[in-house]
Design a protein around this motif. Structure first.
Motif, mmCIF file in Angstrom:
data_model
loop_
_atom_site.group_PDB
_atom_site.id
_atom_site.type_symbol
_atom_site.label_atom_id
_atom_site.label_comp_id
_atom_site.label_asym_id
_atom_site.label_seq_id
_atom_site.Cartn_x
_atom_site.Cartn_y
_atom_site.Cartn_z
ATOM 1 N N ILE A 227 0.845 -1.186 0.000
ATOM 2 C CA ILE A 227 0.000 0.000 0.000
ATOM 3 C C ILE A 227 0.888 1.248 0.000
ATOM 4 O O ILE A 227 1.775 1.382 0.850
ATOM 5 C CB ILE A 227 -0.929 0.027 1.227
ATOM 6 N N LEU A 228 0.660 2.139 -0.949
ATOM 7 C CA LEU A 228 1.360 3.424 -0.975
ATOM 8 C C LEU A 228 0.537 4.419 -0.162
ATOM 9 O O LEU A 228 -0.423 5.016 -0.647
ATOM 10 C CB LEU A 228 1.531 3.911 -2.417
ATOM 11 N N ALA A 229 0.902 4.582 1.112
ATOM 12 C CA ALA A 229 0.132 5.439 2.007
ATOM 13 C C ALA A 229 0.428 6.916 1.781
ATOM 14 O O ALA A 229 -0.452 7.764 1.960
ATOM 15 C CB ALA A 229 0.414 5.067 3.465
ATOM 16 N N ASN A 230 1.679 7.244 1.387
ATOM 17 C CA ASN A 230 2.024 8.657 1.210
ATOM 18 C C ASN A 230 3.309 8.756 0.390
ATOM 19 O O ASN A 230 4.191 7.897 0.482
ATOM 20 C CB ASN A 230 2.215 9.337 2.566
ATOM 21 N N ARG A 231 3.429 9.819 -0.393
ATOM 22 C CA ARG A 231 4.655 10.088 -1.150
ATOM 23 C C ARG A 231 4.816 11.598 -1.280
ATOM 24 O O ARG A 231 3.970 12.274 -1.855
ATOM 25 C CB ARG A 231 4.608 9.443 -2.527
ATOM 26 N N LEU A 232 5.939 12.122 -0.731
ATOM 27 C CA LEU A 232 6.261 13.542 -0.786
ATOM 28 C C LEU A 232 7.612 13.714 -1.464
ATOM 29 O O LEU A 232 8.528 12.913 -1.233
ATOM 30 C CB LEU A 232 6.290 14.143 0.621
ATOM 31 N N THR A 233 7.731 14.745 -2.269
ATOM 32 C CA THR A 233 8.992 15.026 -2.950
ATOM 33 C C THR A 233 9.556 16.359 -2.472
ATOM 34 O O THR A 233 8.801 17.277 -2.102
ATOM 35 C CB THR A 233 8.781 15.071 -4.468
ATOM 36 N N GLN A 234 10.892 16.458 -2.493
ATOM 37 C CA GLN A 234 11.608 17.677 -2.124
ATOM 38 C C GLN A 234 11.228 18.157 -0.726
ATOM 39 O O GLN A 234 10.786 19.286 -0.510
ATOM 40 C CB GLN A 234 11.338 18.788 -3.160
ATOM 41 N N VAL A 235 11.367 17.256 0.234
ATOM 42 C CA VAL A 235 11.134 17.591 1.638
ATOM 43 C C VAL A 235 12.363 17.183 2.437
ATOM 44 O O VAL A 235 13.141 16.306 2.035
ATOM 45 C CB VAL A 235 9.880 16.888 2.188
ATOM 46 N N LEU A 236 12.546 17.852 3.584
ATOM 47 C CA LEU A 236 13.633 17.491 4.487
ATOM 48 C C LEU A 236 13.228 16.256 5.277
ATOM 49 O O LEU A 236 12.178 16.247 5.926
ATOM 50 C CB LEU A 236 13.944 18.644 5.444
ATOM 51 N N THR A 237 14.031 15.215 5.206
ATOM 52 C CA THR A 237 13.724 13.980 5.933
ATOM 53 C C THR A 237 14.924 13.579 6.784
ATOM 54 O O THR A 237 16.084 13.823 6.410
ATOM 55 C CB THR A 237 13.389 12.841 4.962
ATOM 56 N N VAL A 238 14.613 12.992 7.927
ATOM 57 C CA VAL A 238 15.641 12.451 8.820
ATOM 58 C C VAL A 238 15.174 11.089 9.295
ATOM 59 O O VAL A 238 13.962 10.817 9.355
ATOM 60 C CB VAL A 238 15.895 13.379 10.025
ATOM 61 N N PRO A 239 16.089 10.194 9.639
ATOM 62 C CA PRO A 239 15.682 8.904 10.197
ATOM 63 C C PRO A 239 14.977 9.080 11.538
ATOM 64 O O PRO A 239 15.281 10.002 12.305
ATOM 65 C CB PRO A 239 17.005 8.154 10.353
ATOM 66 N N LEU A 240 14.023 8.221 11.802
ATOM 67 C CA LEU A 240 13.288 8.302 13.069
ATOM 68 C C LEU A 240 14.190 8.074 14.265
ATOM 69 O O LEU A 240 13.921 8.596 15.353
ATOM 70 C CB LEU A 240 12.150 7.265 13.069
ATOM 71 N N GLN A 241 15.279 7.310 14.073
ATOM 72 C CA GLN A 241 16.163 7.045 15.203
ATOM 73 C C GLN A 241 16.929 8.282 15.638
ATOM 74 O O GLN A 241 17.448 8.346 16.751
ATOM 75 C CB GLN A 241 17.166 5.945 14.846
ATOM 76 N N ALA A 242 16.974 9.331 14.768
ATOM 77 C CA ALA A 242 17.675 10.560 15.131
ATOM 78 C C ALA A 242 16.765 11.553 15.835
ATOM 79 O O ALA A 242 17.236 12.612 16.268
ATOM 80 C CB ALA A 242 18.270 11.202 13.887
ATOM 81 N N VAL A 243 15.480 11.259 15.961
ATOM 82 C CA VAL A 243 14.519 12.158 16.594
ATOM 83 C C VAL A 243 14.241 11.644 18.003
ATOM 84 O O VAL A 243 13.912 10.470 18.198
ATOM 85 C CB VAL A 243 13.220 12.250 15.778
ATOM 86 N N PHE A 244 14.378 12.548 18.973
ATOM 87 C CA PHE A 244 14.153 12.203 20.370
ATOM 88 C C PHE A 244 13.005 13.062 20.899
ATOM 89 O O PHE A 244 12.615 14.065 20.288
ATOM 90 C CB PHE A 244 15.424 12.440 21.194
ATOM 91 N N SER A 245 12.462 12.673 22.018
ATOM 92 C CA SER A 245 11.335 13.413 22.590
ATOM 93 C C SER A 245 11.383 13.346 24.100
ATOM 94 O O SER A 245 11.913 12.386 24.690
ATOM 95 C CB SER A 245 10.002 12.858 22.080
ATOM 96 N N ASP A 246 10.863 14.390 24.725
ATOM 97 C CA ASP A 246 10.682 14.436 26.169
ATOM 98 C C ASP A 246 9.431 15.266 26.443
ATOM 99 O O ASP A 246 8.635 15.542 25.535
ATOM 100 C CB ASP A 246 11.921 14.992 26.875
ATOM 101 N N GLU A 247 9.281 15.700 27.701
ATOM 102 C CA GLU A 247 8.073 16.444 28.045
ATOM 103 C C GLU A 247 8.021 17.808 27.372
ATOM 104 O O GLU A 247 6.943 18.426 27.276
ATOM 105 C CB GLU A 247 7.981 16.613 29.570
ATOM 106 N N GLN A 248 9.158 18.310 26.894
ATOM 107 C CA GLN A 248 9.182 19.609 26.238
ATOM 108 C C GLN A 248 8.888 19.525 24.739
ATOM 109 O O GLN A 248 8.621 20.531 24.098
ATOM 110 C CB GLN A 248 10.543 20.280 26.458
ATOM 111 N N GLY A 249 8.992 18.355 24.139
ATOM 112 C CA GLY A 249 8.703 18.203 22.727
ATOM 113 C C GLY A 249 9.713 17.312 22.035
ATOM 114 O O GLY A 249 10.462 16.561 22.682
#
Length: 397
Positions: A330-352
């Motif tokens: 299933i192709l749920a979404n496809r965006l071109t020319q956007v800034l992307t980063v791996p999910l493992q590089a994104v962290f979160s806490d109570e501030q965001g």
């Protein structure tokens, strides 16, 4: 020799000191943020099913279980009017015979009770007329003159009239009591008559529904019971029990099961490519027509919950069969020319949510805003720009 040992020791100490002074940003795995394509694809497994399908159920208008006497082979092609299942008539014929005998007995009791009550009512009526005649005779020929009759004869005549009055009252009460009692007996017999008539009608209705025939052409599929057994000759079935179905092969859809955590961004009209397990070389296309709102467990021992997705193929194929296994993408979404980063590089806490961004020779926290996501990457809508370098791991790691 001792000088060589001291020199080696000094070199080791220098290496340790240099390592401790190394820039942490240089030892971390870094990634340069750039614009690219974000594609979210979801893999799923499922099977084909007929949109229009007629269920085969045991008749509901019978009492007790029934036994299969004849049935058509499973997966056989059938035409309208073909015999699917025939039930044994022995039990129904016995029920009809018993109900007929019981109904005849009730009718006989009803006739006998009516005759008996008519005779008893006639006897009460005769006694009432006799008392009325005696009372009229005693009242007509009663003489209260003591010069003609003695006092004892006068008292005896008065007592006789009082007795006749009491007897008449008793007979009136007996008539009313008889009416209430006889009506209750007749109502009971009428109730028994209705019960036996109902049993007789049920047996006759069951005998008229001994056969199940196909309403339209298709393929015959049988359902398994809780023990995994499919219908067979001699098997006992209960009223209303589902035995199988006759799907309409002209319109079939896909039923996919997707793990709840992976079913992100699913929507109607999204494109789907799929292959039948039996024919993996042919890739077919379709679109999502519905997405389940509630995730459900598929197996008791499987803690995962699944979202049900229905897909309509772009074209119906001659080799489509209900129950055929499929693998879909299933192709749920496809965006071109956007800034992307791996999910493992994104962290979160109570501030965001944030990333660790390289600033000179160090790593600093940088708050970011995320947009669309795939299973591995996320879109950065604010907080970073192309060319920024971020760490894939937290500094403490």
């Amino acid at each position: 020799m001792r000088l060589l040992k001291n020199s080696a020791l000094n070199l080791s100490l220098c290496a340790l000191l240099l390592t401790g002074c190394t820039d942490p940003a240089q030892t971390q795995p870094l990634l340069t943020v750039s614009q690219g394509e974000l594609e979210h694809r979801i893999s799923a497994e499922g099977e084909l099913f007929a949109v229009n399908s007629v269920s085969i159920n045991a008749p509901q208008n019978t009492r007790g279980p029934r036994f299969i006497a004849e049935l058509a082979p499973e997966y056989s092609s059938i035409a309208p009017g073909d015999l699917v299942i025939r039930f044994d008539a022995t039990q129904l014929e016995r029920s009809r015979r018993d109900a007929g005998n019981s109904l005849a007995a009730v009718l006989s009791d009803q006739q006998f009770k009516g005759t008996q009550q008519a005779a008893e009512l006639a006897n009460i009526g005769l006694d009432q007329r006799l008392v009325q005649q005696e009372f009229a005779f005693a009242d007509r020929f009663s003489i209260d003159d003591i010069q003609i009759r003695s006092r004892l004869e006068i008292l005896d005549s008065l007592q006789n009239k009082e007795f006749l009055g009491e007897k008449q009252a008793y007979l009136n009460w007996q008539q009313q009591s008889f009416a209430a009692r006889s009506q209750g007996e007749l109502d009971l017999l009428q109730l028994q008559k209705g019960q036996q008539q109902s049993l007789l009608e049920q047996a006759e209705t069951g005998l008229s529904a001994l056969e199940i025939r196909a309403p339209h052409s298709g393929i015959l599929l049988y359902d398994s019971n809780w023990r995994g057994e499919k219908p067979e000759v001699g098997r006992m079935v209960f009223p209303g029990e589902k035995l199988g179905s006759i799907p309409d092969l002209s319109l079939q859809h896909l039923k996919l099961q997707i793990i709840e955590q992976e079913a992100v961004g699913l929507a109607v009209e999204q494109p789907v490519s799929f292959r039948l397990t039996a024919q993996p070389e042919q890739v077919l296309q379709g679109k999502i027509v519905s997405v389940g709102q509630v995730a459900q467990s598929r197996e008791r021992r499987d803690p995962r919950r699944y979202i049900e997705v229905i897909v309509a193929p772009d074209s119906q194929q001659s080799f489509f069969l209900p129950g055929a296994k499929v693998r879909a993408d299933i192709l749920a979404n496809r965006l071109t020319q956007v800034l992307t980063v791996p999910l493992q590089a994104v962290f979160s806490d109570e501030q965001g949510q944030y990333v660790w961004k390289q600033q000179g020779t160090s790593l600093t926290r940088q708050d970011v805003s995320l947009g669309a996501k795939s299973l591995t990457h996320a879109e950065i809508t604010a907080g970073l720009k192309a060319g920024d370098r971020i760490s894939l791991l937290a500094p403490e790691n």
